[in-house]
Write a protein that holds these residues in place. Structure first.
Motif, mmCIF file in Angstrom:
data_model
loop_
_atom_site.group_PDB
_atom_site.id
_atom_site.type_symbol
_atom_site.label_atom_id
_atom_site.label_comp_id
_atom_site.label_asym_id
_atom_site.label_seq_id
_atom_site.Cartn_x
_atom_site.Cartn_y
_atom_site.Cartn_z
ATOM 1 N N THR A 70 0.840 -1.210 0.000
ATOM 2 C CA THR A 70 0.000 0.000 0.000
ATOM 3 C C THR A 70 0.871 1.255 0.000
ATOM 4 O O THR A 70 1.277 1.746 1.050
ATOM 5 N N VAL A 71 1.146 1.776 -1.191
ATOM 6 C CA VAL A 71 2.010 2.949 -1.338
ATOM 7 C C VAL A 71 1.391 4.176 -0.674
ATOM 8 O O VAL A 71 2.052 4.896 0.078
ATOM 9 N N ASP A 72 0.107 4.418 -0.943
ATOM 10 C CA ASP A 72 -0.554 5.601 -0.383
ATOM 11 C C ASP A 72 -0.534 5.574 1.132
ATOM 12 O O ASP A 72 -0.391 6.615 1.783
ATOM 13 N N LEU A 73 -0.682 4.398 1.695
ATOM 14 C CA LEU A 73 -0.671 4.286 3.148
ATOM 15 C C LEU A 73 0.701 4.630 3.713
ATOM 16 O O LEU A 73 0.828 5.279 4.753
ATOM 17 N N GLN A 74 1.747 4.228 3.001
ATOM 18 C CA GLN A 74 3.098 4.555 3.454
ATOM 19 C C GLN A 74 3.342 6.065 3.394
ATOM 20 O O GLN A 74 4.012 6.628 4.267
ATOM 21 N N PHE A 75 2.807 6.700 2.366
ATOM 22 C CA PHE A 75 2.901 8.163 2.312
ATOM 23 C C PHE A 75 2.179 8.783 3.504
ATOM 24 O O PHE A 75 2.679 9.722 4.131
ATOM 25 N N THR A 76 1.018 8.274 3.804
ATOM 26 C CA THR A 76 0.242 8.798 4.939
ATOM 27 C C THR A 76 1.007 8.622 6.241
ATOM 28 O O THR A 76 1.078 9.541 7.060
ATOM 29 N N LEU A 77 1.590 7.457 6.415
ATOM 30 C CA LEU A 77 2.349 7.199 7.640
ATOM 31 C C LEU A 77 3.548 8.138 7.763
ATOM 32 O O LEU A 77 3.822 8.675 8.835
ATOM 33 N N GLY A 78 4.276 8.311 6.655
ATOM 34 C CA GLY A 78 5.424 9.216 6.688
ATOM 35 C C GLY A 78 5.025 10.614 7.098
ATOM 36 O O GLY A 78 5.701 11.255 7.918
ATOM 37 N N HIS A 79 3.902 11.083 6.540
ATOM 38 C CA HIS A 79 3.409 12.421 6.895
ATOM 39 C C HIS A 79 3.033 12.488 8.367
ATOM 40 O O HIS A 79 3.341 13.468 9.060
ATOM 41 N N LEU A 80 2.364 11.460 8.868
ATOM 42 C CA LEU A 80 1.942 11.451 10.271
ATOM 43 C C LEU A 80 3.130 11.390 11.214
ATOM 44 O O LEU A 80 3.141 12.047 12.255
ATOM 45 N N PHE A 81 4.146 10.595 10.856
ATOM 46 C CA PHE A 81 5.349 10.532 11.686
ATOM 47 C C PHE A 81 6.002 11.916 11.785
ATOM 48 O O PHE A 81 6.411 12.345 12.872
ATOM 49 N N ARG A 82 6.109 12.592 10.635
ATOM 50 C CA ARG A 82 6.725 13.926 10.647
ATOM 51 C C ARG A 82 5.898 14.896 11.473
ATOM 52 O O ARG A 82 6.433 15.685 12.250
ATOM 53 N N ARG A 83 4.583 14.834 11.294
ATOM 54 C CA ARG A 83 3.699 15.733 12.037
ATOM 55 C C ARG A 83 3.805 15.497 13.538
ATOM 56 O O ARG A 83 3.703 16.428 14.334
ATOM 57 N N ARG A 84 4.041 14.226 13.929
ATOM 58 C CA ARG A 84 4.130 13.894 15.344
ATOM 59 C C ARG A 84 5.530 14.124 15.905
ATOM 60 O O ARG A 84 5.769 13.949 17.096
ATOM 61 N N GLY A 85 6.465 14.514 15.027
ATOM 62 C CA GLY A 85 7.828 14.790 15.493
ATOM 63 C C GLY A 85 8.735 13.574 15.492
ATOM 64 O O GLY A 85 9.882 13.663 15.935
ATOM 65 N N GLU A 86 8.240 12.432 15.004
ATOM 66 C CA GLU A 86 9.074 11.227 14.928
ATOM 67 C C GLU A 86 9.809 11.247 13.589
ATOM 68 O O GLU A 86 9.496 10.502 12.661
ATOM 69 N N LEU A 87 10.817 12.079 13.522
ATOM 70 C CA LEU A 87 11.471 12.346 12.241
ATOM 71 C C LEU A 87 12.276 11.154 11.729
ATOM 72 O O LEU A 87 12.354 10.932 10.520
ATOM 73 N N GLU A 88 12.893 10.388 12.620
ATOM 74 C CA GLU A 88 13.655 9.219 12.171
ATOM 75 C C GLU A 88 12.737 8.218 11.488
ATOM 76 O O GLU A 88 13.085 7.641 10.450
ATOM 77 N N ARG A 89 11.547 8.012 12.051
ATOM 78 C CA ARG A 89 10.598 7.071 11.459
ATOM 79 C C ARG A 89 10.069 7.614 10.125
ATOM 80 O O ARG A 89 9.878 6.862 9.171
ATOM 81 N N ALA A 90 9.832 8.921 10.068
ATOM 82 C CA ALA A 90 9.366 9.537 8.821
ATOM 83 C C ALA A 90 10.429 9.377 7.732
ATOM 84 O O ALA A 90 10.116 9.015 6.583
ATOM 85 N N ILE A 91 11.682 9.628 8.096
ATOM 86 C CA ILE A 91 12.776 9.508 7.122
ATOM 87 C C ILE A 91 12.897 8.073 6.631
ATOM 88 O O ILE A 91 13.018 7.818 5.425
ATOM 89 N N ARG A 92 12.858 7.109 7.561
ATOM 90 C CA ARG A 92 12.958 5.701 7.156
ATOM 91 C C ARG A 92 11.804 5.306 6.236
ATOM 92 O O ARG A 92 11.996 4.567 5.268
ATOM 93 N N MET A 93 10.592 5.788 6.556
ATOM 94 C CA MET A 93 9.431 5.439 5.746
ATOM 95 C C MET A 93 9.583 5.965 4.314
ATOM 96 O O MET A 93 9.333 5.254 3.341
ATOM 97 N N HIS A 94 10.020 7.210 4.183
ATOM 98 C CA HIS A 94 10.150 7.793 2.844
ATOM 99 C C HIS A 94 11.360 7.216 2.093
ATOM 100 O O HIS A 94 11.331 7.096 0.864
ATOM 101 N N GLN A 95 12.414 6.875 2.821
ATOM 102 C CA GLN A 95 13.553 6.217 2.176
ATOM 103 C C GLN A 95 13.154 4.831 1.671
ATOM 104 O O GLN A 95 13.572 4.393 0.591
ATOM 105 N N LYS A 96 12.333 4.155 2.460
ATOM 106 C CA LYS A 96 11.832 2.836 2.051
ATOM 107 C C LYS A 96 10.972 2.967 0.788
ATOM 108 O O LYS A 96 11.058 2.132 -0.121
ATOM 109 N N LEU A 97 10.185 4.004 0.729
ATOM 110 C CA LEU A 97 9.369 4.245 -0.458
ATOM 111 C C LEU A 97 10.240 4.491 -1.687
ATOM 112 O O LEU A 97 9.995 3.953 -2.765
ATOM 113 N N LEU A 98 11.274 5.326 -1.517
ATOM 114 C CA LEU A 98 12.155 5.645 -2.646
ATOM 115 C C LEU A 98 12.888 4.414 -3.173
ATOM 116 O O LEU A 98 13.253 4.364 -4.350
#
Length: 391
Positions: A70-98
């Motif tokens: 689920t690509v769209d879901l991963q985008f959503t999660l990355g955005h939510l992680f960043r919004r919540r301040g969990e930047l390491e998780r957001a970075i890993r999620m978007h790197q995984k997508l790339l």
């Protein structure tokens, strides 16, 4: 009747049948798409709609474990992680997508842009800049340039800020005010390093961008004064009147200093008094009062602020009159006057601050660049003024 196209009697039912069949197929497709989504997806969506970000993240993380495709879901999660301040998780999620090979070009660019935003929020400007620069020739170009402009301003790389702002110019935004301010920043840097020629070049460029740039005239006056050209400095500062009358308050003390250097103390005082009478909202009452006290004494200062209050009643004027009256009042009245003065000062404390007209951020000192919203020229040069449009 012989001309009636009887073949329509056969064609119409066929067209209706095809339309019905197409509709059935489309409805079945939509239903199958909906059924393919796990029920928890809608539970997470409900959390988001209710502002319950933490609960939504927990739900979507669980879905992602079982639905890695689920690509769209991963985008959503990355955005939510960043919004919540969990930047390491957001970075890993978007790197995984790339790293995925099944992404479309648009999805890859979107992941790259989101990763750049993660790096920006984490303060990793070099990594963000590299990713954003790669997006220059994509459909994310304008958004990338906007983020790059923010990066260059934070890093105070004003030449790069000028270059990117010029690329972003269009009918909706000319960026002339911002570019003029970037040139002023470069001029200040050059002047601080005792390089007047480059400073002058940048100030000329600032005025070429925005003829109403009061800051450029202010800095030109400072350079002239430093070079011993006091008359030129006065002329340049007085030209601010035609650009932004209220900005004269920002050079008022410099003007008095220049007149004093020429031995024209009284002329400087008269100038400031005339300006205040001509432009009652000009924020120089305190300075005029201070000047009159030093030059002409207590009674003259008291009389001036009294007349000013009569002609233009304002709370700052009332405070100044009370302050002056306290100096000349009999001893038996001073206690009550001091109490009134303290109460008045407390009640009008907000009117001693500068306000950003964009975000409302307040400060004791004047800013050309709001430290809160990062907008330029949003501080009216009048304390207590919350809306420049009211000037």
């Amino acid at each position: 009747m012989s001309d009636f196209p009887y073949w329509w009697l056969i064609a119409l039912p066929v067209f209706f049948g095809l339309g019905w069949l197409a509709a059935r197929i489309d409805i079945k497709h939509v239903l199958s798409e909906t059924r393919s989504l796990p029920a928890a997806y809608f539970k997470g969506l409900n959390f988001l709609l209710n502002g319950q970000t933490n609960q939504a993240v927990d739900v979507y993380v669980d879905i992602a474990r079982h639905h890695a495709e689920t690509v769209d879901l991963q985008f959503t999660l990355g955005h939510l992680f960043r919004r919540r301040g969990e930047l390491e998780r957001a970075i890993r999620m978007h790197q995984k997508l790339l790293a995925r090979r099944d992404l479309t070009d648009t999805q890859k660019q979107s992941a790259q842009f989101e990763l750049a935003k993660d790096f920006l929020k984490a303060g990793l400007f070099d990594r963000a800049e590299s990713l954003l620069t790669e997006l220059q020739n994509t459909e994310y170009a304008r958004q990338a340039r906007s983020e790059l402009l923010a990066v260059y301003q934070q890093e105070k790389d004003w030449q790069k800020a000028i270059d990117i702002a010029q690329q972003m110019r269009d009918e909706s935004h000319s960026y002339q005010h911002e570019i003029a301010q970037f040139h002023c920043e470069l001029a200040e840097q050059a002047f601080a390093r005792s390089l007047p020629e480059p400073a002058l070049e940048h100030l000329e460029a600032a005025l070429a961008e925005n003829r109403q740039c009061a800051r450029a005239k202010l800095l030109l006056g400072e350079i002239a004064q430093a070079a011993g050209k006091v008359d030129d400095a006065i002329r340049l500062w007085l030209e601010i009147e035609s650009q932004d009358v209220l900005a004269l308050a920002l050079v008022a003390r410099k003007l008095l200093s220049a007149y004093d250097a020429l031995g024209k103390n009284e002329e400087g005082t008269q100038l400031l008094m005339r300006l205040l009478q001509q432009y009652p909202e000009l924020d120089v009452l305190d300075l005029v009062y201070e000047r009159l006290m030093a030059q002409r004494g207590m009674d003259a200062a008291y009389e001036f602020v009294r007349e000013q209050l009569k002609a233009h009643p304002t709370m700052p004027g009332l405070r100044k009159v009370l302050e002056a009256h306290l100096l000349v009042a009999p001893d038996e009245q001073k206690y009550e006057l001091e109490i009134i003065g303290k109460l008045l000062t407390e009640a009008t404390r907000e009117q001693t601050l500068y306000y950003c007209s964009t975000c409302g951020f307040k400060a004791r000192q004047y800013f050309w660049h709001c430290p809160a919203c990062s907008e330029w020229e949003t501080y009216p040069p009048v304390r207590g003024r919350k809306n420049r449009g009211a000037a």
